[in-house]
Design an enzyme around this catalytic site. Sequence first.
Site, short mmCIF file in Angstrom:
data_model
loop_
_atom_site.label_atom_id
_atom_site.label_comp_id
_atom_site.label_asym_id
_atom_site.label_seq_id
_atom_site.Cartn_x
_atom_site.Cartn_y
_atom_site.Cartn_z
CE LYS A 22 110.49 33.96 -16.52
NZ LYS A 22 111.00 32.71 -16.66
CG ASN A 23 114.60 33.58 -17.71
OD1 ASN A 23 113.58 32.98 -16.95
ND2 ASN A 23 114.17 33.67 -19.10
NE ARG A 94 111.94 22.41 -18.69
CZ ARG A 94 113.00 22.24 -19.19
NH1 ARG A 94 113.77 23.13 -18.91
NH2 ARG A 94 113.73 21.27 -19.85
CG ASP A 118 107.44 23.94 -20.59
OD1 ASP A 118 107.13 24.82 -21.57
OD2 ASP A 118 108.02 24.21 -19.81
CG ASP A 317 111.82 33.74 -23.45
OD1 ASP A 317 111.34 32.82 -24.00
OD2 ASP A 317 112.71 34.10 -22.71
#
Length: 437
Positions: A22-23, A94, A118, A317
């Site tokens: 994803k990142n 974000r 956040d 994470d």
Amino acid sequence: MEVFRLTGPTQLRGTVDVRGAKNSVLKLMAASLLAVGKTTITNVPAILDVRIMVELLSRLGCTVDYDAEAGIVSIDVPAEVGIQADYELVRAMRASISVLGPLTARMHSAHVALPGGDAIGSRGLDMHQAGLEALGAHVRLEHGYFVAEAPGGLTGTDIALDFPSVGATENLVMAATLASGVTTIANAAKEPEIVDICLMLVEMGARIEGIGTADLTIIGVDALHPVEHRTVGDRIVAGTYAFAAALSGGDVTVRGVGLDIMPNVAIKLRDTGATVDDLGDITLGDGTQGRGFRVIGPERPHAIRVATMPFPGFPTDLQPFVIALNSVSDGVGLLSENLFEARWRFVQEVARLGAKVRVDGNHALITGVDELSGAEVEASDIRAGAGLVLAGLRAAGITEVSGVDHIDRGYEGFVQKLQALGADIVRVSRADRLSFD
Ligand code: EPU
């Protein structure tokens, strides 16, 4: 309202395929804005955040074709793209701020909404701003938007980041590819996703030296060209299944990510008593070649001590999974969070399952218990949500996790993949909750 309902305790066994990170993919999609024409990105996970980025790029005037099943996004970028990323989208995701660098570089102007609050900390943008200003942009805040303008284009310069920020490094590298002259970035982030973005930029014609190190040198070029690029595997999703195997006493083979990009994670998993085997190059579920590894969990994990750090340190994470594992371990574990000051909402929820966690400043002390007990809990962010599901694997009875839209943002087919590994988990609608809206 939808919830994930799981019945535990249960052990995970089998093979799981993990697609692109994803990142990385969200930034690769943003990087496509740097070149006119059609860029194609493969190994794209079917997650909500990709859909949000598709919407953002479409609103900027790109023609985006997304085949979620095949995992392919193609983005046709026109000569003139829009310059505004709306609050509605930035608030939902974000990572939308990663269009800031490419838009300022290519269109010499960008209006990107400020993300605001956040659930995992304040997450400032000061390094993004200082870096763009050093590159010659005028930056101001206007009506909730971060406005960057560089009418004559950006100019290469020397930048030193206060902290190896992932987002700031990415935005500044992308901006510097089209700046005139040479840019250096000291104390740059080195995450595998940053390497992936730099490699795609180089394929597009950018000149970047020092890839994978803390010192990047970018020699500006006049234009970039579109390419086809395969996204690096998602080490955080892979780490999620690895911790699930370790804490449930299971046996899981992860295909699509190598241990080479998870050095610290493999060490900590072994500290739990798990066996972690590097399977090297293997054939993946889609028939392509890639890396893989296998984790065989111990009957009961040993407590571990972990401090989150920028890569190659232990990733922030994965911290909810460390807490979940320690909460059923045979001792007292420690988790020190060094990146985000407010990543503790997970702790309050996992305590509802009977976990014994004491937070002091940025440290969490976790005392293992024999068994957790199922309860209703709520996800506050992507990883907290997945962490509650993992804790539920070791909880007796029914655990119901709400806030599953957070999990959808980052995990493709989470329920189906866990079912295939033997978990008793379903996604169900619950209409019986009180609503005061
Ligand atoms: N920071 C600042 N000023 C800045 C930039 C960052 O103070 O200008 C601070 C932040 O407040 C935070 C720390 O630096 O305390 C780390 O921020 P960083 O910029 O490195 O993180 P990010 O780019 O906002 C990405 C991932 C996160 C991941 C972090 C750290 C994406 C879309 N997000 O965030 O992933 O936790 O790097 O590795 O790439 C997730 O996937 O669930 C997630 C939150």
